[in-house]
Motif scaffolding. Sequence first.
Motif, PDB file in Angstrom:
ATOM      1  N   SER A   1      25.473  35.365  37.384  1.00  0.00           N
ATOM      2  CA  SER A   1      24.982  34.061  37.835  1.00  0.00           C
ATOM      3  C   SER A   1      23.499  33.936  37.531  1.00  0.00           C
ATOM      4  CB  SER A   1      25.210  33.889  39.344  1.00  0.00           C
ATOM      5  OG  SER A   1      26.578  33.994  39.659  1.00  0.00           O
ATOM      6  N   LYS A   2      23.095  32.781  37.065  1.00  0.00           N
ATOM      7  CA  LYS A   2      21.689  32.518  36.735  1.00  0.00           C
ATOM      8  C   LYS A   2      21.272  31.198  37.362  1.00  0.00           C
ATOM      9  CE  LYS A   2      17.715  33.043  34.572  1.00  0.00           C
ATOM     10  NZ  LYS A   2      17.012  31.944  35.267  1.00  0.00           N
ATOM     11  N   TYR A   3      20.310  31.269  38.270  1.00  0.00           N
ATOM     12  CA  TYR A   3      19.749  30.077  38.892  1.00  0.00           C
ATOM     13  C   TYR A   3      18.465  29.714  38.159  1.00  0.00           C
ATOM     14  CZ  TYR A   3      23.051  31.457  42.474  1.00  0.00           C
ATOM     15  OH  TYR A   3      24.194  31.833  43.131  1.00  0.00           O
ATOM     16  N   ALA A   4      18.134  28.431  38.128  1.00  0.00           N
ATOM     17  CA  ALA A   4      17.074  27.918  37.264  1.00  0.00           C
ATOM     18  C   ALA A   4      15.757  28.681  37.388  1.00  0.00           C
ATOM     19  CB  ALA A   4      16.856  26.435  37.547  1.00  0.00           C
ATOM     20  N   SER A   5      15.319  28.978  38.606  1.00  0.00           N
ATOM     21  CA  SER A   5      13.994  29.583  38.786  1.00  0.00           C
ATOM     22  C   SER A   5      14.059  31.022  39.291  1.00  0.00           C
ATOM     23  CB  SER A   5      13.183  28.730  39.770  1.00  0.00           C
ATOM     24  OG  SER A   5      13.839  28.654  41.023  1.00  0.00           O
ATOM     25  N   GLU A   6      15.217  31.655  39.202  1.00  0.00           N
ATOM     26  CA  GLU A   6      15.369  33.015  39.699  1.00  0.00           C
ATOM     27  C   GLU A   6      16.020  33.900  38.642  1.00  0.00           C
ATOM     28  OE1 GLU A   6      17.503  33.043  43.356  1.00  0.00           O
ATOM     29  OE2 GLU A   6      16.115  31.698  44.398  1.00  0.00           O
ATOM     30  N   PRO A   7      15.821  35.204  38.740  1.00  0.00           N
ATOM     31  CA  PRO A   7      16.468  36.100  37.790  1.00  0.00           C
ATOM     32  C   PRO A   7      17.976  36.115  37.991  1.00  0.00           C
ATOM     33  CG  PRO A   7      15.364  37.355  39.519  1.00  0.00           C
ATOM     34  CD  PRO A   7      14.933  35.934  39.677  1.00  0.00           C
ATOM     35  N   GLY A   8      18.681  36.506  36.950  1.00  0.00           N
ATOM     36  CA  GLY A   8      20.134  36.543  37.010  1.00  0.00           C
ATOM     37  C   GLY A   8      20.653  37.623  37.944  1.00  0.00           C
ATOM     38  N   GLU A   9      21.885  37.425  38.422  1.00  0.00           N
ATOM     39  CA  GLU A   9      22.517  38.379  39.326  1.00  0.00           C
ATOM     40  C   GLU A   9      23.891  38.780  38.787  1.00  0.00           C
ATOM     41  OE1 GLU A   9      22.798  36.562  43.114  1.00  0.00           O
ATOM     42  OE2 GLU A   9      20.630  36.512  43.478  1.00  0.00           O
ATOM     43  N   ASN A  10      24.253  40.031  38.997  1.00  0.00           N
ATOM     44  CA  ASN A  10      25.563  40.533  38.607  1.00  0.00           C
ATOM     45  C   ASN A  10      26.375  40.841  39.868  1.00  0.00           C
ATOM     46  OD1 ASN A  10      25.202  40.691  35.668  1.00  0.00           O
ATOM     47  ND2 ASN A  10      23.690  42.262  36.159  1.00  0.00           N
ATOM     48  N   ARG A  11      27.671  40.582  39.789  1.00  0.00           N
ATOM     49  CA  ARG A  11      28.548  40.884  40.911  1.00  0.00           C
ATOM     50  C   ARG A  11      29.890  41.369  40.400  1.00  0.00           C
ATOM     51  NH1 ARG A  11      32.548  39.111  44.345  1.00  0.00           N
ATOM     52  NH2 ARG A  11      33.137  37.466  42.891  1.00  0.00           N
ATOM     53  N   PHE A  12      30.360  42.433  40.983  1.00  0.00           N
ATOM     54  CA  PHE A  12      31.676  42.962  40.664  1.00  0.00           C
ATOM     55  C   PHE A  12      32.467  43.007  41.974  1.00  0.00           C
ATOM     56  CE2 PHE A  12      28.645  44.684  37.708  1.00  0.00           C
ATOM     57  CZ  PHE A  12      29.258  44.538  36.473  1.00  0.00           C
ATOM     58  N   GLY A  13      33.664  42.480  41.951  1.00  0.00           N
ATOM     59  CA  GLY A  13      34.399  42.485  43.209  1.00  0.00           C
ATOM     60  C   GLY A  13      35.826  42.016  43.059  1.00  0.00           C
ATOM     61  N   ILE A  14      36.463  41.908  44.199  1.00  0.00           N
ATOM     62  CA  ILE A  14      37.836  41.412  44.293  1.00  0.00           C
ATOM     63  C   ILE A  14      37.784  40.080  45.036  1.00  0.00           C
ATOM     64  CG2 ILE A  14      40.136  41.832  45.244  1.00  0.00           C
ATOM     65  CD1 ILE A  14      39.598  44.812  44.954  1.00  0.00           C
ATOM     66  N   GLN A  15      38.089  39.022  44.347  1.00  0.00           N
ATOM     67  CA  GLN A  15      38.054  37.704  44.977  1.00  0.00           C
ATOM     68  C   GLN A  15      39.269  37.469  45.852  1.00  0.00           C
ATOM     69  OE1 GLN A  15      37.006  34.121  43.028  1.00  0.00           O
ATOM     70  NE2 GLN A  15      35.674  35.077  41.539  1.00  0.00           N
ATOM     71  N   ARG A  16      40.417  37.957  45.404  1.00  0.00           N
ATOM     72  CA  ARG A  16      41.642  37.771  46.174  1.00  0.00           C
ATOM     73  C   ARG A  16      42.469  39.044  46.135  1.00  0.00           C
ATOM     74  NH1 ARG A  16      41.065  32.884  43.214  1.00  0.00           N
ATOM     75  NH2 ARG A  16      40.683  31.086  44.552  1.00  0.00           N
TER      76      ARG A  16
END
Length: 406
Positions: free
Chosen positions: A58-73
């Motif tokens: 995920s990348k927000y306009a004024s913030e550094p990108g974030e990574n996420r690994f997980g189980i949504q369901r």
Amino acid sequence: MKKILSFLLFLSFTIALYPQVNENKVGFELGKGLNIQLDNGMHLFNIGGYLQMDATYSKYASEPGENRFGIQRGLFNIGGDYYHDKFGFMLQLDFADPYPLLDAWMSYKPVKWLKLSAGQKQSLAGPRSMLYDDQALNLGNRSLVNQTFFETGRELGLFVETRNKLGSVGIDLGVSVTSGDGRNSFGSSSTDFDLGGANYSARATLYPLGFFTGQNDLRGADFAREKTVKIALGVGYSYNDGVSNPIGQGHGDFILYDSTGTAAYPDYQKLSVDLLLKYRGFSFLAEYVNAVGNDLQNLYTAPSTNSKLQPKQIADYLRLGNGFTVETGYLFKNKWAVDLRYSTVCPEWDEKNALIEKASEYTAGISKYIIDNRLKLQLAGTYLDLPEDITNSHNWQAQFLVHVVF
């Protein structure tokens, strides 16, 4: 001796035939779970589930990108029917959710075209895609409109559903009376009471060119590759008589009062209209949702007469406005698929503290179905456009998803 041999042969023949008369079967197939058939299929029992794993950037306009690994369901379900689908039941849990109970209902079919259900299950009032199971979605997440106005869409109560044909035209009708507080509506303890009144819902769907093949109208992609054009035109409506949750699917999130200082709650109604079309691997879905508040006169934000609810202030408590989603996709014969979705929401009033901000979401995905919908790999990208005055108004997301139905 001949009589004895004849008797033994007759007994052996009878024993050989008995398992065929009262045959029980047990088998497992990926995507269809563990199936148990009793008494020549008179009673059916199924154990299955669904696992959705993802890696998201995920990348927000004024913030550094974030990574996420997980189980949504992480769904686990047990279901079945008795006496050739006369009685049925379903229990479904999502272990990736802090409140895992999704579905818990029993049903009875007095006749083939009529189904009566009691318990917790999917609401009838939502648009077409809210009738889909999570594993039946084309894209990994529900649309912005569905997340805004429905979330899981579960209700606890009584449901009546019918399916009929008038010549070549198909008609689905359904009504329900539910608690009005969504799933787990009585809270976590016996002292956490249901708030407000009941929710009354209805849905009607017209199939002008006949019913879809099998359950093809309850999943996103056209796996049946409809040989002729199939169309479903649907409308859903719900009236929630007193809500204490922004979308009427929870309780205790806010309290309003009448002129005597007694707790009072606004009414909340939703209208949805949808169109589904499928033909030879092509699918198209359009949905519109409108949500408004009612019975707002003489409401107060505190138990005092100088705190009267101001015009438009109800938007601080309820999600009011409308939304539109259009989604299209094509499933190739080699089980590759492409999907596009546009979803937008607009508040009823542009208030500073309103729970809904004007927003638009654009999503595109490429999928590989390895074994029908039972095993899927997907790469999708989403762009969320929010008003310019909001920090991080332009958000990007890339997602790699693996889903397994077992």
